[in-house]
Design a protein around this motif. Structure first.
Motif, PDB file in Angstrom:
ATOM      1  N   ILE A 101      -5.851  -2.819  -1.292  1.00  0.00           N
ATOM      2  CA  ILE A 101      -6.729  -2.828  -0.116  1.00  0.00           C
ATOM      3  C   ILE A 101      -7.517  -4.131  -0.019  1.00  0.00           C
ATOM      4  O   ILE A 101      -7.626  -4.738   1.051  1.00  0.00           O
ATOM      5  CB  ILE A 101      -7.708  -1.631  -0.169  1.00  0.00           C
TER       6      ILE A 101
ATOM      7  N   GLU B  18       1.356  -1.957   4.307  1.00  0.00           N
ATOM      8  CA  GLU B  18       1.915  -0.653   3.983  1.00  0.00           C
ATOM      9  C   GLU B  18       3.406  -0.626   4.294  1.00  0.00           C
ATOM     10  O   GLU B  18       4.222  -0.218   3.489  1.00  0.00           O
ATOM     11  CB  GLU B  18       1.189   0.402   4.827  1.00  0.00           C
TER      12      GLU B  18
ATOM     13  N   ILE C 297      -8.644   6.059   1.436  1.00  0.00           N
ATOM     14  CA  ILE C 297      -7.355   5.823   0.800  1.00  0.00           C
ATOM     15  C   ILE C 297      -6.952   7.045  -0.012  1.00  0.00           C
ATOM     16  O   ILE C 297      -7.694   7.484  -0.890  1.00  0.00           O
ATOM     17  CB  ILE C 297      -7.404   4.568  -0.118  1.00  0.00           C
TER      18      ILE C 297
ATOM     19  N   LEU D 271      -3.559   6.110   4.639  1.00  0.00           N
ATOM     20  CA  LEU D 271      -4.872   5.620   5.037  1.00  0.00           C
ATOM     21  C   LEU D 271      -5.357   6.408   6.243  1.00  0.00           C
ATOM     22  O   LEU D 271      -4.563   6.810   7.095  1.00  0.00           O
ATOM     23  CB  LEU D 271      -4.804   4.139   5.428  1.00  0.00           C
TER      24      LEU D 271
ATOM     25  N   ILE E 195       0.860  -1.183   0.000  1.00  0.00           N
ATOM     26  CA  ILE E 195       0.000   0.000   0.000  1.00  0.00           C
ATOM     27  C   ILE E 195       0.896   1.232   0.000  1.00  0.00           C
ATOM     28  O   ILE E 195       1.756   1.384   0.860  1.00  0.00           O
ATOM     29  CB  ILE E 195      -0.924  -0.017   1.224  1.00  0.00           C
TER      30      ILE E 195
END
Length: 329
Positions: free
Chosen positions: A285, A325, A269, A179, A175
């Motif tokens: 995601i 992430e 996001i 977020l 990611i």
């Protein structure tokens, strides 16, 4: 499973908050007077930044040309996964996490950008019309591909994309976008179209006139309420996504609720507007959520993406996504 390619040619557009009054005449007609238009696919989502419109070509004609209206430079087609046949909007919802590995990930692996719209009834995967041959080739081994033509579902013709096709090497998808999780809880619901006139003025208020009140208090990244509301009228079916506070404004027994009365938390996001060309954001995601077997709704908007997960799962969701992430950096 079947993958239906719906017949609607769709436009994705953004209306600036300060220009919404210029478009309300057309939007009210699309939402509340569908018999006055030929529109069959209409969705309006309000975020703190703007309103995102997804609408078919007939519906797009109802919107005025305006400096406040920005239109994505492609025609989009809606795909819909149907389990066990039946029409797209009357089948049991599949959930974006259920199609993460079979649809979302393969398209990301082939650098095909998708735009997601989850509704109370089902999940629509929007792809650019020009990408359809590659989409069909990518998904044909997993799905029976069907096209909807004049309301009838027929076998989709092979597009002949075979020469030079190389199966891509699967790579991890860390990611890469920030977020955040607003504090409000959301309901994903619907109502009987026959009851729409009885709550039309309330819905107009929520859609066009309540933003200012909801936005007071600011939108700090991980706290505070976010202004978010989504209304879809697609092939006669209504879907609503709104925060719990807003649902209390509706009369009893108008909104459908699940037996559990489930509430959903949002994962938002993006730190800067995401744009339309980057591939794999939905996959970044949805894949970790699918691995953890956590259901989710997913709504893309013109600038940011939004996943809705069950309230009780929000901490494990944030944990799983943060892990994903951190592996990328």
């Amino acid at each position: 499973m079947e993958l239906h390619i719906l017949e609607h040619s769709l436009k994705v557009a953004s209306i600036a908050k300060e220009g919404i009054q210029i478009c309300t005449h057309g939007l009210i007609k699309l939402a509340f007077l569908p018999s006055k238009t030929r529109c069959k696919f209409f969705s309006l989502t309000e975020t703190p930044e703007d309103y995102t419109i997804i609408v078919d070509e007939d519906g797009f004609k109802e919107l005025p040309e305006s400096e406040y209206l920005s239109v994505a430079d492609a025609t989009w087609l809606a795909l819909n996964v149907v389990s066990g046949g039946g029409s797209a909007t009357s089948s049991q919802p599949i959930g974006v996490t259920k199609i993460a590995k079979s649809v979302i990930a393969p398209l990301a692996d082939h650098n095909i950008s998708v735009f997601m719209l989850s509704t109370y009834q089902t999940d629509f995967i929007l792809v650019r019309e020009r990408d359809l041959p590659m989409v069909m080739h990518t998904l044909s081994s997993e799905f029976t591909l069907l096209r909807v033509v004049n309301g009838e579902t027929v076998a989709a013709n092979s597009t002949g994309v075979t020469n030079g096709f190389v199966k891509p090497k699967l790579v991890p998808r860390p990611i890469i976008h920030p977020l955040s999780s607003p504090s409000n809880m959301f309901c994903v619901t619907s109502l009987d179209p026959d009851t729409l006139p009885s709550v039309a003025t309330l819905l107009m208020d929520v859609m066009f006139y309540s933003g200012g009140a909801k936005e007071t208090g600011g939108q700090s990244e991980d706290s505070g309420h976010i202004c978010f509301f989504s209304f879809s009228l697609i092939e006669g079916y209504i879907s609503l996504v709104m925060d719990e506070q807003t649902t209390r404004r509706f009369p009893n027994n108008v909104l459908f609720t699940s037996a559990s009365g489930e509430l959903w938390k949002m994962v938002r996001i993006g730190g800067q507007p995401l744009g339309f060309d980057e591939c794999g954001i939905v996959a970044q995601i949805s894949e970790p959520l699918a691995t953890a077997d956590i259901p989710a709704y997913y709504i893309s908007t013109f600038k940011f993406d939004h996943a809705l997960v069950p309230e009780e799962n929000i901490q494990s969701v944030i944990g799983a996504l943060r892990t994903n992430e951190s592996t990328g950096h």
